[in-house]
Design a protein around this motif. Sequence first.
Motif, mmCIF file in Angstrom:
data_model
loop_
_atom_site.group_PDB
_atom_site.id
_atom_site.type_symbol
_atom_site.label_atom_id
_atom_site.label_comp_id
_atom_site.label_asym_id
_atom_site.label_seq_id
_atom_site.Cartn_x
_atom_site.Cartn_y
_atom_site.Cartn_z
ATOM 1 N N VAL A 92 0.840 -1.198 0.000
ATOM 2 C CA VAL A 92 0.000 0.000 0.000
ATOM 3 C C VAL A 92 0.885 1.261 0.000
ATOM 4 N N VAL A 93 1.937 1.249 0.789
ATOM 5 C CA VAL A 93 2.853 2.393 0.825
ATOM 6 C C VAL A 93 3.458 2.629 -0.564
ATOM 7 N N THR A 94 3.915 1.564 -1.196
ATOM 8 C CA THR A 94 4.536 1.682 -2.520
ATOM 9 C C THR A 94 3.559 2.252 -3.543
ATOM 10 N N THR A 138 10.799 8.150 5.642
ATOM 11 C CA THR A 138 10.169 7.112 6.463
ATOM 12 C C THR A 138 9.465 6.076 5.588
ATOM 13 N N LEU A 139 8.705 6.550 4.604
ATOM 14 C CA LEU A 139 7.968 5.612 3.740
ATOM 15 C C LEU A 139 8.923 4.761 2.921
ATOM 16 N N THR A 140 9.999 5.369 2.450
ATOM 17 C CA THR A 140 10.978 4.610 1.667
ATOM 18 C C THR A 140 11.590 3.515 2.531
ATOM 19 N N SER A 141 11.886 3.860 3.772
ATOM 20 C CA SER A 141 12.505 2.863 4.638
ATOM 21 C C SER A 141 11.499 1.751 4.991
ATOM 22 N N ILE A 142 10.234 2.099 5.122
ATOM 23 C CA ILE A 142 9.210 1.070 5.386
ATOM 24 C C ILE A 142 9.116 0.116 4.205
ATOM 25 N N ARG A 143 9.157 0.688 3.026
ATOM 26 C CA ARG A 143 9.035 -0.095 1.809
ATOM 27 C C ARG A 143 10.213 -1.051 1.641
ATOM 28 N N GLU A 144 11.401 -0.598 2.056
ATOM 29 C CA GLU A 144 12.608 -1.363 1.709
ATOM 30 C C GLU A 144 13.192 -2.260 2.786
#
Length: 474
Positions: free
Chosen positions: A281-283, A307-313
Amino acid sequence: MLGAEDYKKRRLAYLIEKGQPGEAVTAKGWVRTRRDSKEGFSFIELNDGSSMKNLQIFVDKTVPGYEDVVKHLPVGASIAAEGELKESPGKGQRIELVAKSITVYGTADPETYPLQKKRHSFEFLREIAHLRPRTNTFGAIARVRNAAAFAIHSFFQARGFMYVNTPIITTSDCEGAGHMFQVTTLDLAKLAQLKNAKGEFEVDYTQDFFGKKASLTVSGQLEAEIFATSLGDCYTFGPTFRAENSNTSRHLAEFWMVEPEMPFTDLEGNMDIAESFIKTVVTEVMTKCAEDLDFFNQWVDKTVIETLTSIRENRFERVSYTEAVDLLTKSGKSFEYPVSWGIDLQSEHERWLTEEHFKKPVILYNYPRTLKPFYMKCNDDGKTVRAMDILVPRIGEIIGGSQREENLETLKQRMAEWNLPEAEYWWYLELRKYGTVPHAGFGLGFERLIQLLTGMTNIRDCIPFHRTPKNAEF
Ligand code: 4AD
Ligand code: MG
């Protein structure tokens, strides 16, 4: 009749992105700004909510009504501009609309229209929630909400999950926490007259609409379990209600919850799908709402994209409640609420784990059985249940879930521990009596997800019209 493409073409986002020089178009929307030049022309920035960007309209003195109407158009007025798209000579936009005519639908008195071109506090905007969707921030939040909801359905549909609608009015308290809003048609002014045979005051719910005490649901989980144990993987996505008197930046009395439920799934399978769900969902939202996220990153929270990039990766950290308590007690940090095994973790503890210690989302599992609802599966240690909460930076708990107790006898024991009457949950118990299977699921708070995606600090700004203690305006 208009086709799908025709509807898209009516929106300014389409003209701004895809419109071609030479095309004759009519642009409709609300005036964001107007600049007049002494040389006899004006620029209007028009917005219709379809994107962060405005469409620039060029109007010169040859346009009918230029002096009397156009040069007096206030911020907030609704208009149609008919004309031709041209390559824009100015900086900041690819094309602009050169108007041949301007039609005014409605003006907006500048003396009283509250959204003049300046920054307003979110507190003030909450008081005018009927106009705030016209601002950059709240337009962007609405678009992110929309994209996130679509991404949620896509995620589950792509995996063969069935969307089910669970009831909003219910007679069972799923979480057993007693935070329910009662639904009644009894005349409250005459309640005192309701007496039992002994002449004592007692509400006779057989006289109420449903013939028994009813409330707004706190969760669709119990009914989702019915479908999961009949039709397989399924999910609900609907409004839920909690009468907790919590005035925090993460609690609403009415919020939306996404609740998947999966048969033949254990705690680990539950964690796996929850992690991949958040990442997907974030991506998706990062791709679909890139412009809106840039805006939040610039004006609301300078770390939101990071933050979102780190959650995704990054792989989410998985630690048991016991390990987490250990880390917290050894942290040397002085918390407002001291930590020991058995306590309900507070927001400050959750945030230390995810923000300071692991610096990424954390899945906490195997909580003390005394802390969690009756339906969670008991571990063999007799002390913990197969619960899992997902904690994310800035927010803390965003997901709560568990493997469910599928053993009839153990479930009855747990209900007795919580003083829940078996008679009221007869159908839930029968799911264990007939063809019981191991199963699991979780609930994601949709507005907390929107907080995560936008960087907005207060959950009241992440739902169109918030319901909180002492507030149900609009
Ligand atoms: O942890 P909760 O209470 O779990 C359940 O309701 C389970 N029945 C879900 C399930 O297993 N199917 O709530 C789930 C999530 C929380 O993690 C949080 O994100 C959100 O719902 N939530 C709230 N969001 C806004 N305002 C509130 N008052 C909320 N309470 C819970
Ligand atoms: Mg919870």
